[in-house]
Motif scaffolding. Structure first.
Motif, PDB file in Angstrom:
ATOM      1  N   PHE A  40     -16.539  22.383   3.809  1.00  0.00           N
ATOM      2  CA  PHE A  40     -17.842  22.186   3.189  1.00  0.00           C
ATOM      3  C   PHE A  40     -18.349  23.436   2.467  1.00  0.00           C
ATOM      4  N   ILE A  45     -16.624  21.846  -2.380  1.00  0.00           N
ATOM      5  CA  ILE A  45     -17.236  20.553  -2.681  1.00  0.00           C
ATOM      6  C   ILE A  45     -17.147  20.259  -4.171  1.00  0.00           C
ATOM      7  N   SER A  46     -17.426  21.282  -4.988  1.00  0.00           N
ATOM      8  CA  SER A  46     -17.328  21.134  -6.433  1.00  0.00           C
ATOM      9  C   SER A  46     -15.890  20.856  -6.855  1.00  0.00           C
ATOM     10  N   ALA A 224     -26.722  12.950   3.712  1.00  0.00           N
ATOM     11  CA  ALA A 224     -25.426  13.354   3.160  1.00  0.00           C
ATOM     12  C   ALA A 224     -25.559  13.772   1.694  1.00  0.00           C
ATOM     13  N   ILE A 228     -24.899  17.512   0.106  1.00  0.00           N
ATOM     14  CA  ILE A 228     -23.937  17.712  -0.986  1.00  0.00           C
ATOM     15  C   ILE A 228     -24.601  18.395  -2.179  1.00  0.00           C
ATOM     16  N   LEU A 232     -23.827  21.963  -3.873  1.00  0.00           N
ATOM     17  CA  LEU A 232     -23.547  22.087  -5.304  1.00  0.00           C
ATOM     18  C   LEU A 232     -24.500  23.083  -5.951  1.00  0.00           C
TER      19      LEU A 232
END
Length: 393
Positions: A40, A45-46, A224, A228, A232
């Motif tokens: 994470f 994530i990106s 969630a 996220i 980001l």
């Protein structure tokens, strides 16, 4: 008539989402304990979004083919390579206008899909044979265009449409705040839509989930989404490709669930003869599914060449397997007539997490393929056994 789904039915309906969350947590524990970072991490994530954007795009189209009766398209990887080679030739070598080049590439993908759709829908050549021939044909044409060489780099004017981030600023505080605000707006829209959709269905007498389950789902998914978007925001902001993916996913979700042509796909997959007797033009439905697949393959190609900043002869290798696997893992039936865009996207994310997690852990690429093969087989076996259980009962 029952007007509410039980907890057991709700869990069964969202079983793949639960498996996805459990898999992500498992990889997080394994990666953290091995000292290799975090699944994470904001940058990861990106990367997950950009690395698996092609899977989401192709899975959205592949689902439509599968819905028509368990049919698949084996040529999508080769079409990606061909359209990518065409994009490289037009944009890099010939210096054509970017917008004209993009339109030509999209029309080329649509034409390829229509060509294969004609043989499948109107001549009734089996999809497996037609698309297998296409897999060889379009890969060969791509190699001829590229002459075995890689075309690079693409101009920044082109890659910015797929590789950039919003908001376009260097101020970290602005990036974080804007990204989080976007996440909050998405959560509010989703929450309103979920409650309104439940109210509408209940008013019409349809089966619905208990209100507590709907609220729990809205809260969990909102949390969630916020996490996220926060991650980001700590990286570079919202990837532009994520906006493209959202448009495709929402558009195809609406098409398959809320329009007459979309329901025809399910009708044909359920029983083609019955659908035809009911007035459904099954040939046109089948033709549309494969023409659309060609178009989305072109979209995936444009995204792919921007991400790799090159058009290579090996581009698109095994892309069809990722797309097919995503659909089956996400709950699409091997017999057709069952499956959702949401399920296919969950399957695509699952495949992406599987690839990313195993790569971070340093697992050999050959073992990664073996694990993915076992997962896809398990998904299809589960579908077949479920169908037999329903028939026997």
């Amino acid at each position: 008539m029952r007007h509410s789904l039980g907890i057991k039915d709700t869990v069964k309906k969202n079983s793949m989402l639960i498996v996805l969350l459990a898999t992500m947590l498992l990889f997080q524990v394994l990666i953290s304990s091995s000292g290799r970072g975090s699944l994470f991490a904001p940058s990861n994530i990106s990367n997950l979004i950009s690395q698996n954007s092609y899977v989401v795009i192709l899975a959205s189209g592949m689902l439509l083919c599968i819905l028509t009766g368990g049919n698949i398209d084996l040529s999508v990887g080769s079409v990606v390579a061909l359209v990518g080679a065409l994009a490289g030739t037009l944009v890099v070598n010939l210096h054509w206008n970017i917008y004209v080049s993009i339109i030509i590439c999209l029309l080329t993908g649509l034409a390829i899909g229509a060509w294969q759709g004609f043989w499948i829908a109107y001549v009734r050549i089996p999809p497996f044979i037609t698309t297998l021939a296409g897999m060889l044909l379009w890969r060969g044409v791509a190699l001829l265009i590229l002459n075995g060489l890689t075309i690079s780099p693409f101009p920044a004017e082109y890659t910015k449409y797929f590789n950039s981030f919003l908001p376009n600023t260097e101020d970290a505080a602005t990036v974080l705040s804007v990204t989080v605000i976007v996440g909050v707006v998405i959560c509010l829209i989703y929450g309103f839509w979920a409650l309104f959709d439940r109210y509408t269905k209940k008013k019409k007498g349809y089966t619905t989930e208990p209100l507590a389950v709907t609220l729990a789902k809205v809260i969990l998914l909102s949390v969630a989404v916020l996490v996220i978007f926060f991650l980001l925001g700590r990286h570079k902001g919202v990837p532009v490709v994520l906006i493209l993916l959202a448009v495709i996913v929402l558009g195809y979700s609406y098409f398959t669930s809320r329009t007459v042509p979309g329901r025809h796909l399910y009708a044909m997959g359920g029983n083609e003869k019955a659908a035809k007797l009911s007035g459904v033009d099954t040939n046109r439905v089948l033709f549309f599914a494969y023409a659309n697949m060609g178009f989305l393959s072109a979209v995936a190609a444009l995204v792919g060449v921007a991400r790799f900043n090159s058009a290579a002869p090996t581009a698109g290798t095994n892309y069809e397997m990722d797309a097919i696997g995503s659909c089956f893992i996400g709950g699409a039936s091997a017999y057709g007539g069952t499956g959702t865009i949401g399920g296919a996207i969950i399957g695509a994310i699952f495949m992406g997490v599987l690839n990313n997690g195993m790569s971070i852990l340093g697992i050999d690429a050959n073992w990664q393929k073996a694990v993915k093969g076992i997962v896809v087989l398990a998904a299809v076996v589960f579908d077949v056994l479920s169908k037999k259980r329903v028939k026997s009962s």
